[in-house]
Design a protein around this motif. Sequence first.
Motif, PDB file in Angstrom:
ATOM      1  N   ASN A   1      46.380  46.759  35.940  1.00  0.00           N
ATOM      2  CA  ASN A   1      45.325  46.254  36.813  1.00  0.00           C
ATOM      3  C   ASN A   1      45.910  46.019  38.203  1.00  0.00           C
ATOM      4  OD1 ASN A   1      42.899  45.003  37.743  1.00  0.00           O
ATOM      5  ND2 ASN A   1      43.807  43.008  37.276  1.00  0.00           N
ATOM      6  N   ASP A   2      47.090  45.436  38.222  1.00  0.00           N
ATOM      7  CA  ASP A   2      47.984  45.498  39.373  1.00  0.00           C
ATOM      8  C   ASP A   2      49.384  45.550  38.791  1.00  0.00           C
ATOM      9  OD1 ASP A   2      48.606  42.966  38.562  1.00  0.00           O
ATOM     10  OD2 ASP A   2      48.448  42.046  40.525  1.00  0.00           O
TER      11      ASP A   2
ATOM     12  N   LEU B   1      38.517  36.499  37.706  1.00  0.00           N
ATOM     13  CA  LEU B   1      37.236  37.130  38.014  1.00  0.00           C
ATOM     14  C   LEU B   1      36.894  38.235  37.025  1.00  0.00           C
ATOM     15  CD1 LEU B   1      37.301  37.394  41.918  1.00  0.00           C
ATOM     16  CD2 LEU B   1      36.249  35.646  40.476  1.00  0.00           C
ATOM     17  N   LYS B   2      37.921  38.851  36.460  1.00  0.00           N
ATOM     18  CA  LYS B   2      37.660  39.935  35.515  1.00  0.00           C
ATOM     19  C   LYS B   2      36.827  39.442  34.337  1.00  0.00           C
ATOM     20  CE  LYS B   2      40.566  43.186  34.601  1.00  0.00           C
ATOM     21  NZ  LYS B   2      41.645  44.086  34.145  1.00  0.00           N
ATOM     22  N   TRP B   3      37.034  38.192  33.943  1.00  0.00           N
ATOM     23  CA  TRP B   3      36.347  37.656  32.780  1.00  0.00           C
ATOM     24  C   TRP B   3      35.123  36.817  33.161  1.00  0.00           C
ATOM     25  CZ3 TRP B   3      37.874  39.596  28.284  1.00  0.00           C
ATOM     26  CH2 TRP B   3      39.138  40.189  28.235  1.00  0.00           C
TER      27      TRP B   3
ATOM     28  N   ALA C   1      41.828  46.146  29.531  1.00  0.00           N
ATOM     29  CA  ALA C   1      40.577  45.420  29.774  1.00  0.00           C
ATOM     30  C   ALA C   1      40.038  45.694  31.167  1.00  0.00           C
ATOM     31  CB  ALA C   1      40.784  43.917  29.573  1.00  0.00           C
ATOM     32  N   ALA C   2      39.998  46.990  31.539  1.00  0.00           N
ATOM     33  CA  ALA C   2      39.494  47.360  32.862  1.00  0.00           C
ATOM     34  C   ALA C   2      38.098  46.796  33.080  1.00  0.00           C
ATOM     35  CB  ALA C   2      39.482  48.872  33.005  1.00  0.00           C
TER      36      ALA C   2
END
Length: 580
Positions: free
Chosen positions: A481-482, A260-262, A299-300
């Motif tokens: 990120n985690d 989902l980040k991308w 890449a937050a």
Amino acid sequence: MAKSKLHLPHPDFLRRWAPGLAALVYAVMFILAFPPFNQPWAILVFLVPLVKWTFALPRWRTFLWTVLGAAWLGWVGLLIWLRHIYPPWGLVGLVMLSAVLALFPLSWFAAVRWAAPKLMNAAVRNRLLGLAGLAGWWVVLDWVRGWLFTGFPWLPLAAAFWKFPILLQPIEWTGAWGITFVIVLFNLGLVCGTGPDAETPPTSERKLWWPARFGAEIMVPVLLLLGAVLIKVIETARKPIQPDTMLRVGFVQPWTPATLKWDPAEEQKNWETVQKLTGIFALHPGNRNNVDLVLWPEAALAVLLEGPQATQNRAMLEQLAKNLGRPIVLGGIGEMHPPPGETVSPGIFDGVFLVRPGAGFSGDVYAKRHLVPFGEYNPLRQWLPFLGKVVPLDQDTVPGDRAVTLPLILDSGRKIQVGPLVCYEDVFGGLARDEVKAGADLLVVVTNDAWYGTGGGALQHAAHSVLRAIETRRPVVRCGNDGWSGIIDQDGDAFEFEKVGSAMKIDWVFTTQGTSYFRGSGAANVYTYPQYSGYETFYVRFGDWFVLLSALLAAGGVVALKNKKTNPRPPHEAMDGNPP
């Protein structure tokens, strides 16, 4: 011919099942030693069954296949988290990568098989040289693993002690190689230093639960391990009781699913998440959440932060830093500047940026130097263009070419040089060395371990930062990120945040005890000992010198054993289930 003195006759059952049992014990002990199980005692015995079986001189074909299977199974168990990466391709990668990594233990055990008959009747001095050579050979193979095919030095044996840094202090001089050497030597000593001596006849009756002797082969590595503890005691005694506070760091751990980040459709939601988690650090008098620095993971935000198309994104972050009144260090992607005389950018880089309140983005930007094959670039694009990449970028990521430190100026006027590392760059000791030699006072690791799932991958990754902290005597701050977010002091003691849980509650965390998988924010003080201010360790100055020493020991071991008289394998001692 006289029987070998290093082993005794075995029952038929044991001879038949010895290969399988030895391989299974090797794999289980290897897996247990590292996260998520964290049983470091296992690394001190994991080689013993296979080495003991090797001294029974099994057939080469049986021997090689057994060792290969054991090593492959061990790596599959440790890297099982790879299955989460774009299924089923992650599972395919797991099988193939484990097979490649298994070749290194196979090469080491082949050397043991060659040396075994020579060690059996060697004098103690030559046997010690031979065992040191074998331990050195493991180190050399681990070093090769760190650069061959771009390198994957994941989990050197020393990393098993990441929660027990009292045993890791010598790596300030030797790098992680030194402790790896001692671990292998200890395993070998348990086989060769506790059995009947080659110079005395074996006893006809023997208690299996008590060693026949405690020889120099086991006493030497024991003394080396005790020496590591003594170093820690001496270091602790000469340190001030209260270390200096370097700065207070606020962590933002958004736990955005990797895919989902991308996803462009999730861009606004991702921004709102990190903005909300960051807002509690806004500076104002009396706020218990005041920090000196806010840290975001790799890449937050999956948006460009450098290049012609990054103007709006940069403006948003600059405004956020201004509202906070605090600088932000974050992982992000950017477009490389065109080389001199050209107008076309060579591509996208994965980097670390510093955003200052009022002053905006710092001109110093770090570009990740060691890229993940098939994750950030496709090394076989010319031959296998169909191989997709884990990170769905449209083109290969471009690596950086140098170490860069980010200048952080605190309200007190103190200037701290931040040495960034991105993702699994902290696995490579040489990259951390480069940052320290470039002037880093503090190492910062930003990572996105969301690809690994919630198994052992993120914790295995964090174990390497403990090695880097002791090797360089620099505090390490990690933000994921985690996965594992927290601080590691110059002695290797690691402190993470209190675990909130897999429900991903948005919550403020104050204590420094355990958080790996959660969505939230937290803060911790980074401490430093005055004697390490500006200090370059022996390892930082001279690098992997211990690998060269290990190679010399390996060569010396060959010379010491090469011309020694040996006994052939006693037929009744074959333990491969086949007649000799």
